[in-house]
Design an enzyme around this catalytic site. Sequence first.
Site, mmCIF file in Angstrom:
data_model
loop_
_atom_site.group_PDB
_atom_site.id
_atom_site.type_symbol
_atom_site.label_atom_id
_atom_site.label_comp_id
_atom_site.label_asym_id
_atom_site.label_seq_id
_atom_site.Cartn_x
_atom_site.Cartn_y
_atom_site.Cartn_z
ATOM 1 N N HIS A 48 0.834 -1.075 0.000
ATOM 2 C CA HIS A 48 -0.204 -0.011 -0.041
ATOM 3 C C HIS A 48 0.721 1.312 0.158
ATOM 4 C CE1 HIS A 48 -3.812 -2.021 0.343
ATOM 5 N NE2 HIS A 48 -3.385 -2.772 1.359
ATOM 6 N N ARG A 73 6.764 -6.403 2.987
ATOM 7 C CA ARG A 73 5.381 -6.578 2.573
ATOM 8 C C ARG A 73 5.487 -6.801 0.949
ATOM 9 N NH1 ARG A 73 -0.782 -5.113 4.533
ATOM 10 N NH2 ARG A 73 -0.106 -3.202 3.933
ATOM 11 N N ASP A 87 16.873 -11.549 -2.864
ATOM 12 C CA ASP A 87 18.391 -11.382 -3.450
ATOM 13 C C ASP A 87 18.620 -9.810 -3.029
ATOM 14 O OD1 ASP A 87 18.398 -13.056 -6.508
ATOM 15 O OD2 ASP A 87 18.495 -13.785 -4.596
ATOM 16 N N GLU A 152 -6.803 -12.608 5.753
ATOM 17 C CA GLU A 152 -7.829 -11.373 5.798
ATOM 18 C C GLU A 152 -8.877 -11.444 4.887
ATOM 19 O OE1 GLU A 152 -5.036 -8.205 4.889
ATOM 20 O OE2 GLU A 152 -4.123 -9.377 3.187
ATOM 21 N N ASP A 178 -8.914 -5.553 5.546
ATOM 22 C CA ASP A 178 -9.200 -6.222 4.479
ATOM 23 C C ASP A 178 -10.371 -7.367 5.060
ATOM 24 O OD1 ASP A 178 -6.132 -5.767 2.968
ATOM 25 O OD2 ASP A 178 -8.399 -5.211 2.164
#
Length: 256
Positions: A48, A73, A87, A152, A178
């Site tokens: 977000h 996230r 990586d 969620e 959510d």
Amino acid sequence: MPAPENTFKSALASGKMLYGCWTGFADPYATEILATAGFDWLVIDGEHAPNDLRSIMAQLQVMDGKSSMPIVRLPMGEAWLIKQVLDVGAQTLLIPMVESAAEARDLVRAMRYPPEGIRGSGAALARASRFSDIPDYVATANDQMCLLVQVETVSGIAALEEIARVDGVDGVFIGPSDLAADMGHLGDSSRPEVQAAIEDALSAIRAAGKAPGILAVDHDTALTYRDWGAQFLAVGIDVVMLATAARSLRERWRDG
Ligand SMILES: O=C(O)C(=O)C[C@H](O)[C@@H](O)CO
């Protein structure tokens, strides 16, 4: 020399209460400031907040050596995205919208090198291996991977116990916003049925032997979630803190 210890994974396994904060400025300077505040963990939010691979890497770089531990996230749990972000040095991933044990197993495999998984072997030029300065990185990295899945949705809650029990899932984060939306209460996670679902979910995650996590910017709600068993508990969002403080300050001078 092995892959660096994932101190968040170790702290989670110890059962210690871990307080966190969301970072949403997508800027290393702001994240570096937040990393001086003493939070146990910070989410670098690629879902977000306007983050991309380079901004995520820059925030991982400024968090190196700080006491706050980074969680990245991703917008979704795609194997190619996971490969790239591991990586550049992420070791703990928070993956949203997980709704089945099969999805969770795929995420575990995407975070691990063969034979346990499918992570592409490009460590030679990767920041994660300190650019080949950790010769046995590929042989030791799997053990340092920490997967936090977000449950969620109503479907995810229905599959929660199977998801939590997947080997390689270290924690389950319940997304109140959510979940409320999917339960028909968009924008209002305080509804009794949503709160009941959250309480049951946090308890079920603990019963499965995994770490429960959640976010609450309201202090009393955060205390409640802690009482309900949350172990990794986010208690703030940097963008919200700045916006709220700025508006409050201006309001104090509204009438001069
Ligand atoms: O559904 C939720 O709630 C979350 O996943 C947390 C939010 O995404 C976080 O960005 C704060 O709004």
